[in-house]
Design a protein around this motif. Structure first.
Motif, PDB file in Angstrom:
ATOM      1  N   LEU A   1       0.861  -1.191   0.000  1.00  0.00           N
ATOM      2  CA  LEU A   1       0.000   0.000   0.000  1.00  0.00           C
ATOM      3  C   LEU A   1       0.891   1.233   0.000  1.00  0.00           C
ATOM      4  CD1 LEU A   1      -2.509  -0.935   2.902  1.00  0.00           C
ATOM      5  CD2 LEU A   1      -2.848  -1.282   0.435  1.00  0.00           C
ATOM      6  N   VAL A   2       0.596   2.219  -0.843  1.00  0.00           N
ATOM      7  CA  VAL A   2       1.358   3.472  -0.794  1.00  0.00           C
ATOM      8  C   VAL A   2       0.370   4.591  -0.476  1.00  0.00           C
ATOM      9  CG1 VAL A   2       1.343   3.820  -3.341  1.00  0.00           C
ATOM     10  CG2 VAL A   2       3.074   4.927  -1.942  1.00  0.00           C
ATOM     11  N   LEU A   3       0.727   5.397   0.554  1.00  0.00           N
ATOM     12  CA  LEU A   3      -0.247   6.368   1.070  1.00  0.00           C
ATOM     13  C   LEU A   3       0.404   7.703   1.411  1.00  0.00           C
ATOM     14  CD1 LEU A   3      -0.243   3.521   2.953  1.00  0.00           C
ATOM     15  CD2 LEU A   3      -2.518   4.307   3.443  1.00  0.00           C
ATOM     16  N   PRO A   4      -0.383   8.789   1.294  1.00  0.00           N
ATOM     17  CA  PRO A   4       0.085  10.057   1.860  1.00  0.00           C
ATOM     18  C   PRO A   4       0.212   9.921   3.384  1.00  0.00           C
ATOM     19  CG  PRO A   4      -1.796  10.410   0.391  1.00  0.00           C
ATOM     20  CD  PRO A   4      -1.676   8.928   0.617  1.00  0.00           C
ATOM     21  N   ASN A   5       0.869  10.891   3.994  1.00  0.00           N
ATOM     22  CA  ASN A   5       1.316  10.802   5.381  1.00  0.00           C
ATOM     23  C   ASN A   5       0.224  10.432   6.408  1.00  0.00           C
ATOM     24  OD1 ASN A   5       2.983  11.151   7.599  1.00  0.00           O
ATOM     25  ND2 ASN A   5       3.947  12.979   6.777  1.00  0.00           N
ATOM     26  N   LEU A   6      -0.863  11.187   6.452  1.00  0.00           N
ATOM     27  CA  LEU A   6      -1.859  10.965   7.511  1.00  0.00           C
ATOM     28  C   LEU A   6      -2.558   9.616   7.373  1.00  0.00           C
ATOM     29  CD1 LEU A   6      -3.416  12.063   9.998  1.00  0.00           C
ATOM     30  CD2 LEU A   6      -5.079  12.996   8.414  1.00  0.00           C
ATOM     31  N   TYR A   7      -3.003   9.280   6.154  1.00  0.00           N
ATOM     32  CA  TYR A   7      -3.655   7.979   5.971  1.00  0.00           C
ATOM     33  C   TYR A   7      -2.673   6.853   6.331  1.00  0.00           C
ATOM     34  CZ  TYR A   7      -6.404  11.016   2.844  1.00  0.00           C
ATOM     35  OH  TYR A   7      -7.114  12.052   2.315  1.00  0.00           O
ATOM     36  N   GLY A   8      -1.404   7.066   5.975  1.00  0.00           N
ATOM     37  CA  GLY A   8      -0.374   6.048   6.247  1.00  0.00           C
ATOM     38  C   GLY A   8      -0.229   5.805   7.735  1.00  0.00           C
ATOM     39  N   ASP A   9      -0.308   6.868   8.510  1.00  0.00           N
ATOM     40  CA  ASP A   9      -0.182   6.735   9.962  1.00  0.00           C
ATOM     41  C   ASP A   9      -1.345   5.918  10.517  1.00  0.00           C
ATOM     42  OD1 ASP A   9       0.769   7.121  12.503  1.00  0.00           O
ATOM     43  OD2 ASP A   9      -0.214   9.052  12.768  1.00  0.00           O
ATOM     44  N   ILE A  10      -2.544   6.271  10.108  1.00  0.00           N
ATOM     45  CA  ILE A  10      -3.736   5.602  10.657  1.00  0.00           C
ATOM     46  C   ILE A  10      -3.816   4.148  10.174  1.00  0.00           C
ATOM     47  CG2 ILE A  10      -6.269   5.650  10.712  1.00  0.00           C
ATOM     48  CD1 ILE A  10      -5.949   8.790  10.331  1.00  0.00           C
ATOM     49  N   ILE A  11      -3.582   3.959   8.879  1.00  0.00           N
ATOM     50  CA  ILE A  11      -3.722   2.604   8.325  1.00  0.00           C
ATOM     51  C   ILE A  11      -2.643   1.677   8.877  1.00  0.00           C
ATOM     52  CG2 ILE A  11      -3.606   1.257   6.159  1.00  0.00           C
ATOM     53  CD1 ILE A  11      -6.288   2.772   6.572  1.00  0.00           C
ATOM     54  N   SER A  12      -1.444   2.211   9.205  1.00  0.00           N
ATOM     55  CA  SER A  12      -0.439   1.281   9.743  1.00  0.00           C
ATOM     56  C   SER A  12      -0.818   0.801  11.140  1.00  0.00           C
ATOM     57  CB  SER A  12       0.993   1.809   9.671  1.00  0.00           C
ATOM     58  OG  SER A  12       1.092   3.125  10.059  1.00  0.00           O
ATOM     59  N   ASP A  13      -1.487   1.627  11.935  1.00  0.00           N
ATOM     60  CA  ASP A  13      -1.968   1.133  13.235  1.00  0.00           C
ATOM     61  C   ASP A  13      -3.093   0.114  13.027  1.00  0.00           C
ATOM     62  OD1 ASP A  13      -0.260   3.015  14.489  1.00  0.00           O
ATOM     63  OD2 ASP A  13      -1.679   3.268  16.133  1.00  0.00           O
ATOM     64  N   LEU A  14      -3.968   0.391  12.045  1.00  0.00           N
ATOM     65  CA  LEU A  14      -5.032  -0.576  11.740  1.00  0.00           C
ATOM     66  C   LEU A  14      -4.414  -1.925  11.342  1.00  0.00           C
ATOM     67  CD1 LEU A  14      -8.172   0.177   9.523  1.00  0.00           C
ATOM     68  CD2 LEU A  14      -7.098  -2.038   9.607  1.00  0.00           C
ATOM     69  N   CYS A  15      -3.385  -1.864  10.491  1.00  0.00           N
ATOM     70  CA  CYS A  15      -2.726  -3.104  10.047  1.00  0.00           C
ATOM     71  C   CYS A  15      -2.094  -3.829  11.233  1.00  0.00           C
ATOM     72  CB  CYS A  15      -1.668  -2.803   8.979  1.00  0.00           C
ATOM     73  SG  CYS A  15      -2.396  -2.401   7.386  1.00  0.00           S
ATOM     74  N   ALA A  16      -1.493  -3.059  12.171  1.00  0.00           N
ATOM     75  CA  ALA A  16      -0.899  -3.688  13.359  1.00  0.00           C
ATOM     76  C   ALA A  16      -1.972  -4.487  14.104  1.00  0.00           C
ATOM     77  CB  ALA A  16      -0.284  -2.625  14.266  1.00  0.00           C
ATOM     78  N   GLY A  17      -3.180  -3.919  14.161  1.00  0.00           N
ATOM     79  CA  GLY A  17      -4.287  -4.602  14.843  1.00  0.00           C
ATOM     80  C   GLY A  17      -4.706  -5.891  14.151  1.00  0.00           C
ATOM     81  N   LEU A  18      -4.447  -5.997  12.853  1.00  0.00           N
ATOM     82  CA  LEU A  18      -4.835  -7.199  12.107  1.00  0.00           C
ATOM     83  C   LEU A  18      -3.956  -8.395  12.456  1.00  0.00           C
ATOM     84  CD1 LEU A  18      -5.207  -5.703   8.485  1.00  0.00           C
ATOM     85  CD2 LEU A  18      -7.045  -6.171  10.110  1.00  0.00           C
ATOM     86  N   VAL A  19      -2.734  -8.126  12.937  1.00  0.00           N
ATOM     87  CA  VAL A  19      -1.787  -9.239  13.139  1.00  0.00           C
ATOM     88  C   VAL A  19      -1.371  -9.423  14.599  1.00  0.00           C
ATOM     89  CG1 VAL A  19      -0.896  -9.153  10.774  1.00  0.00           C
ATOM     90  CG2 VAL A  19       0.208  -7.777  12.560  1.00  0.00           C
ATOM     91  N   GLY A  20      -2.059  -8.751  15.519  1.00  0.00           N
ATOM     92  CA  GLY A  20      -1.742  -9.027  16.924  1.00  0.00           C
ATOM     93  C   GLY A  20      -1.411  -7.812  17.757  1.00  0.00           C
ATOM     94  N   GLY A  21      -1.429  -6.630  17.165  1.00  0.00           N
ATOM     95  CA  GLY A  21      -1.285  -5.413  17.978  1.00  0.00           C
ATOM     96  C   GLY A  21       0.021  -4.686  17.806  1.00  0.00           C
ATOM     97  N   LEU A  22       0.085  -3.535  18.482  1.00  0.00           N
ATOM     98  CA  LEU A  22       1.231  -2.635  18.306  1.00  0.00           C
ATOM     99  C   LEU A  22       2.542  -3.221  18.832  1.00  0.00           C
ATOM    100  CD1 LEU A  22      -0.407   0.810  19.126  1.00  0.00           C
ATOM    101  CD2 LEU A  22       0.727   0.183  16.984  1.00  0.00           C
ATOM    102  N   GLY A  23       2.439  -4.161  19.738  1.00  0.00           N
ATOM    103  CA  GLY A  23       3.671  -4.768  20.284  1.00  0.00           C
ATOM    104  C   GLY A  23       4.474  -5.498  19.226  1.00  0.00           C
ATOM    105  N   LEU A  24       3.867  -5.755  18.057  1.00  0.00           N
ATOM    106  CA  LEU A  24       4.555  -6.539  17.019  1.00  0.00           C
ATOM    107  C   LEU A  24       4.941  -5.716  15.784  1.00  0.00           C
ATOM    108  CD1 LEU A  24       2.154  -9.642  17.057  1.00  0.00           C
ATOM    109  CD2 LEU A  24       4.370  -9.445  18.188  1.00  0.00           C
ATOM    110  N   ALA A  25       4.501  -4.452  15.729  1.00  0.00           N
ATOM    111  CA  ALA A  25       4.608  -3.702  14.465  1.00  0.00           C
ATOM    112  C   ALA A  25       5.904  -2.894  14.358  1.00  0.00           C
ATOM    113  CB  ALA A  25       3.398  -2.779  14.322  1.00  0.00           C
ATOM    114  N   ALA A  26       6.751  -3.337  13.423  1.00  0.00           N
ATOM    115  CA  ALA A  26       8.068  -2.707  13.246  1.00  0.00           C
ATOM    116  C   ALA A  26       8.013  -1.611  12.193  1.00  0.00           C
ATOM    117  CB  ALA A  26       9.073  -3.766  12.800  1.00  0.00           C
ATOM    118  N   GLY A  27       8.991  -0.710  12.223  1.00  0.00           N
ATOM    119  CA  GLY A  27       9.002   0.344  11.214  1.00  0.00           C
ATOM    120  C   GLY A  27      10.392   0.889  10.931  1.00  0.00           C
ATOM    121  N   ALA A  28      10.480   1.577   9.798  1.00  0.00           N
ATOM    122  CA  ALA A  28      11.730   2.223   9.408  1.00  0.00           C
ATOM    123  C   ALA A  28      11.409   3.540   8.734  1.00  0.00           C
ATOM    124  CB  ALA A  28      12.491   1.325   8.435  1.00  0.00           C
TER     125      ALA A  28
END
Ligand code: NAD
Length: 364
Positions: free
Chosen positions: A240-267
């Motif tokens: 998925l390629v997104l502008p800044n704000l949608y990217g922020d929100i959707i990445s937290d949503l995606c973290a929720g799909l796989v087990g939560g923020l404790g697992l979501a890495a970033g660079a």
């Protein structure tokens, strides 16, 4: 090979999760000379600023940093240090891979999505005008003179700049990543039906650039529809390629799909340097409790190893993490079911379990 890397522990749970990541990296056959630099609350206390020049200089010199989360005090006078760091160093790519880890609690199987978020402009550009200020009122008057739609006097304003330059480089990055990783689809996320000029430009740039990548399917979707579809059927999405704000929100949503923020890495990646950090924030209520899950930071460290070309060490680290999570014994509270949460281990003990796995996997 040896590396000098800037370490920013941050505040809140930051020092605990970065410490856990450093302990795991210490078990690998790689020589890292950490240069510790402060930011956030400890920096405010020591230097009177949330982001000292020494910290920026250290990242500019070493080119690579591992960072814990930093609290953004809510209210007037404080901007996010996280946003400031990305802008100051022109780290225009925010890369957030989201995938199912066997053993982690999730409603879905086989999710494998890469969120590529534009990191430099949009509503995050930091151009904000305070309500009631005479300069804000001047701008409102000027806009009301040239626009059919009128802004209410006394409003506060945040500008949403989107340029072809910034859109092109993030969209090209997303396609190049898809090509390198053998992925089939890149989806542009937008709200161009409403924001015809800003999101419209992002979408038009996407359509233009997609012509250079005929082997990769190029799709686009409106962000609200994407949110619903991700929850209904996340498996149909790829990059998925997104502008800044949608990217922020959707990445937290995606973290929720796989087990939560404790697992979501970033660079956060630019042309010459990069900062690796978890998606989550400083979770202040857990500070100093040796409780939270450091996986997001450990997997961010693994992204860092790949960036440095240390792919075998990255693999050892990931295999060790996945193995501990799959066993489900020495894991933190968020990886336990509600009935056996009492058997959860702390942040340190979880990191130690990963260290033991690394020793086995790498025959150390
Ligand atoms: P948060 O991500 O800190 O925490 C939200 C909730 O997610 C926590 O209460 C906890 O239940 C869970 N969580 C987060 N990290 C976890 C972990 N490692 N293990 C287990 N559970 C975890 O979000 P927030 O409370 O909205 O933000 C707190 C502060 O962090 C704010 O000041 C915010 O601005 C800042 N923040 C910083 C960054 C960054 O440094 N890059 C990113 C996001 C938020």
């Amino acid at each position: 090979m040896s590396y000098k890397i800037t370490l920013i522990p941050g505040d809140g749970i930051g020092p605990e999760v970065t410490d856990a990541a450093c302990v795991c990296l210490g078990a690998l056959d790689i020589d890292i000379d950490w240069e510790e630099a402060i930011a956030g609350q400890p920096a405010l206390e020591k230097y009177g600023t949330l982001l000292p020049k020494e910290t920026l200089d250290s990242i500019k010199k070493n080119k690579v940093a591992l960072k814990g989360p930093i609290t953004t005090p809510i209210g007037e006078g404080f901007r996010s240090i996280n946003v400031e760091l990305r802008q100051e160093l022109d780290l225009y790519v925010c890369l957030r891979p989201t995938y199912t880890i066997e053993g982690a609690k999730s409603r879905y199987k086989d999710v494998d999505i890469i969120v590529v978020r534009e990191n430099s402009e949009d509503l995050y550009a930091g151009v904000e005008l305070k309500d009631g200020d005479s300069r804000t009122e001047d701008i409102i008057d000027q806009i009301n003179n040239i626009s059919e739609k009128k802004i209410r006097k006394g409003s506060a304003l945040t500008l949403k700049p989107i340029s072809r330059f910034a859109s092109s480089r993030i969209i090209r990055f997303a396609f190049e990543l898809a090509k390198k990783e053998g992925r089939k689809k890149v989806t542009c996320v937008h709200k161009a039906n409403i924001m015809k000029y800003t999101d419209g430009l992002f979408l038009k740039t996407f359509r233009d650039i997609s012509a250079d990548y005929s082997d990769i399917e190029a799709l686009d979707i409106i962000v609200d529809n994407l949110s619903m579809q991700l929850v209904m059927n996340p498996n149909k999405f790829d990059v998925l390629v997104l502008p800044n704000l949608y990217g922020d929100i959707i990445s937290d949503l995606c973290a929720g799909l796989v087990g939560g923020l404790g697992l979501a890495a970033g660079a956060n990646i630019g042309d010459t340097m990069a900062i690796f950090e978890p998606v989550h924030g400083s979770a202040p209520k857990y500070t100093g409790k040796n409780k939270v899950n450091p996986t997001a930071t450990i997997l961010s460290a693994s992204l860092m190893l790949k960036y440095l070309g240390e792919s075998e060490n990255a693999r050892f680290l990931e295999e060790a993490v996945f193995s501990v999570i799959k066993e489900g014994v020495n894991v933190t509270y968020d990886l336990k079911s509600s009935k056996d949460v009492a058997s959860a281990v702390g942040t340190k003990e979880y990191a130690q379990a990963i260290v033991e796995k690394i020793k086995k996997i790498s025959n150390k």
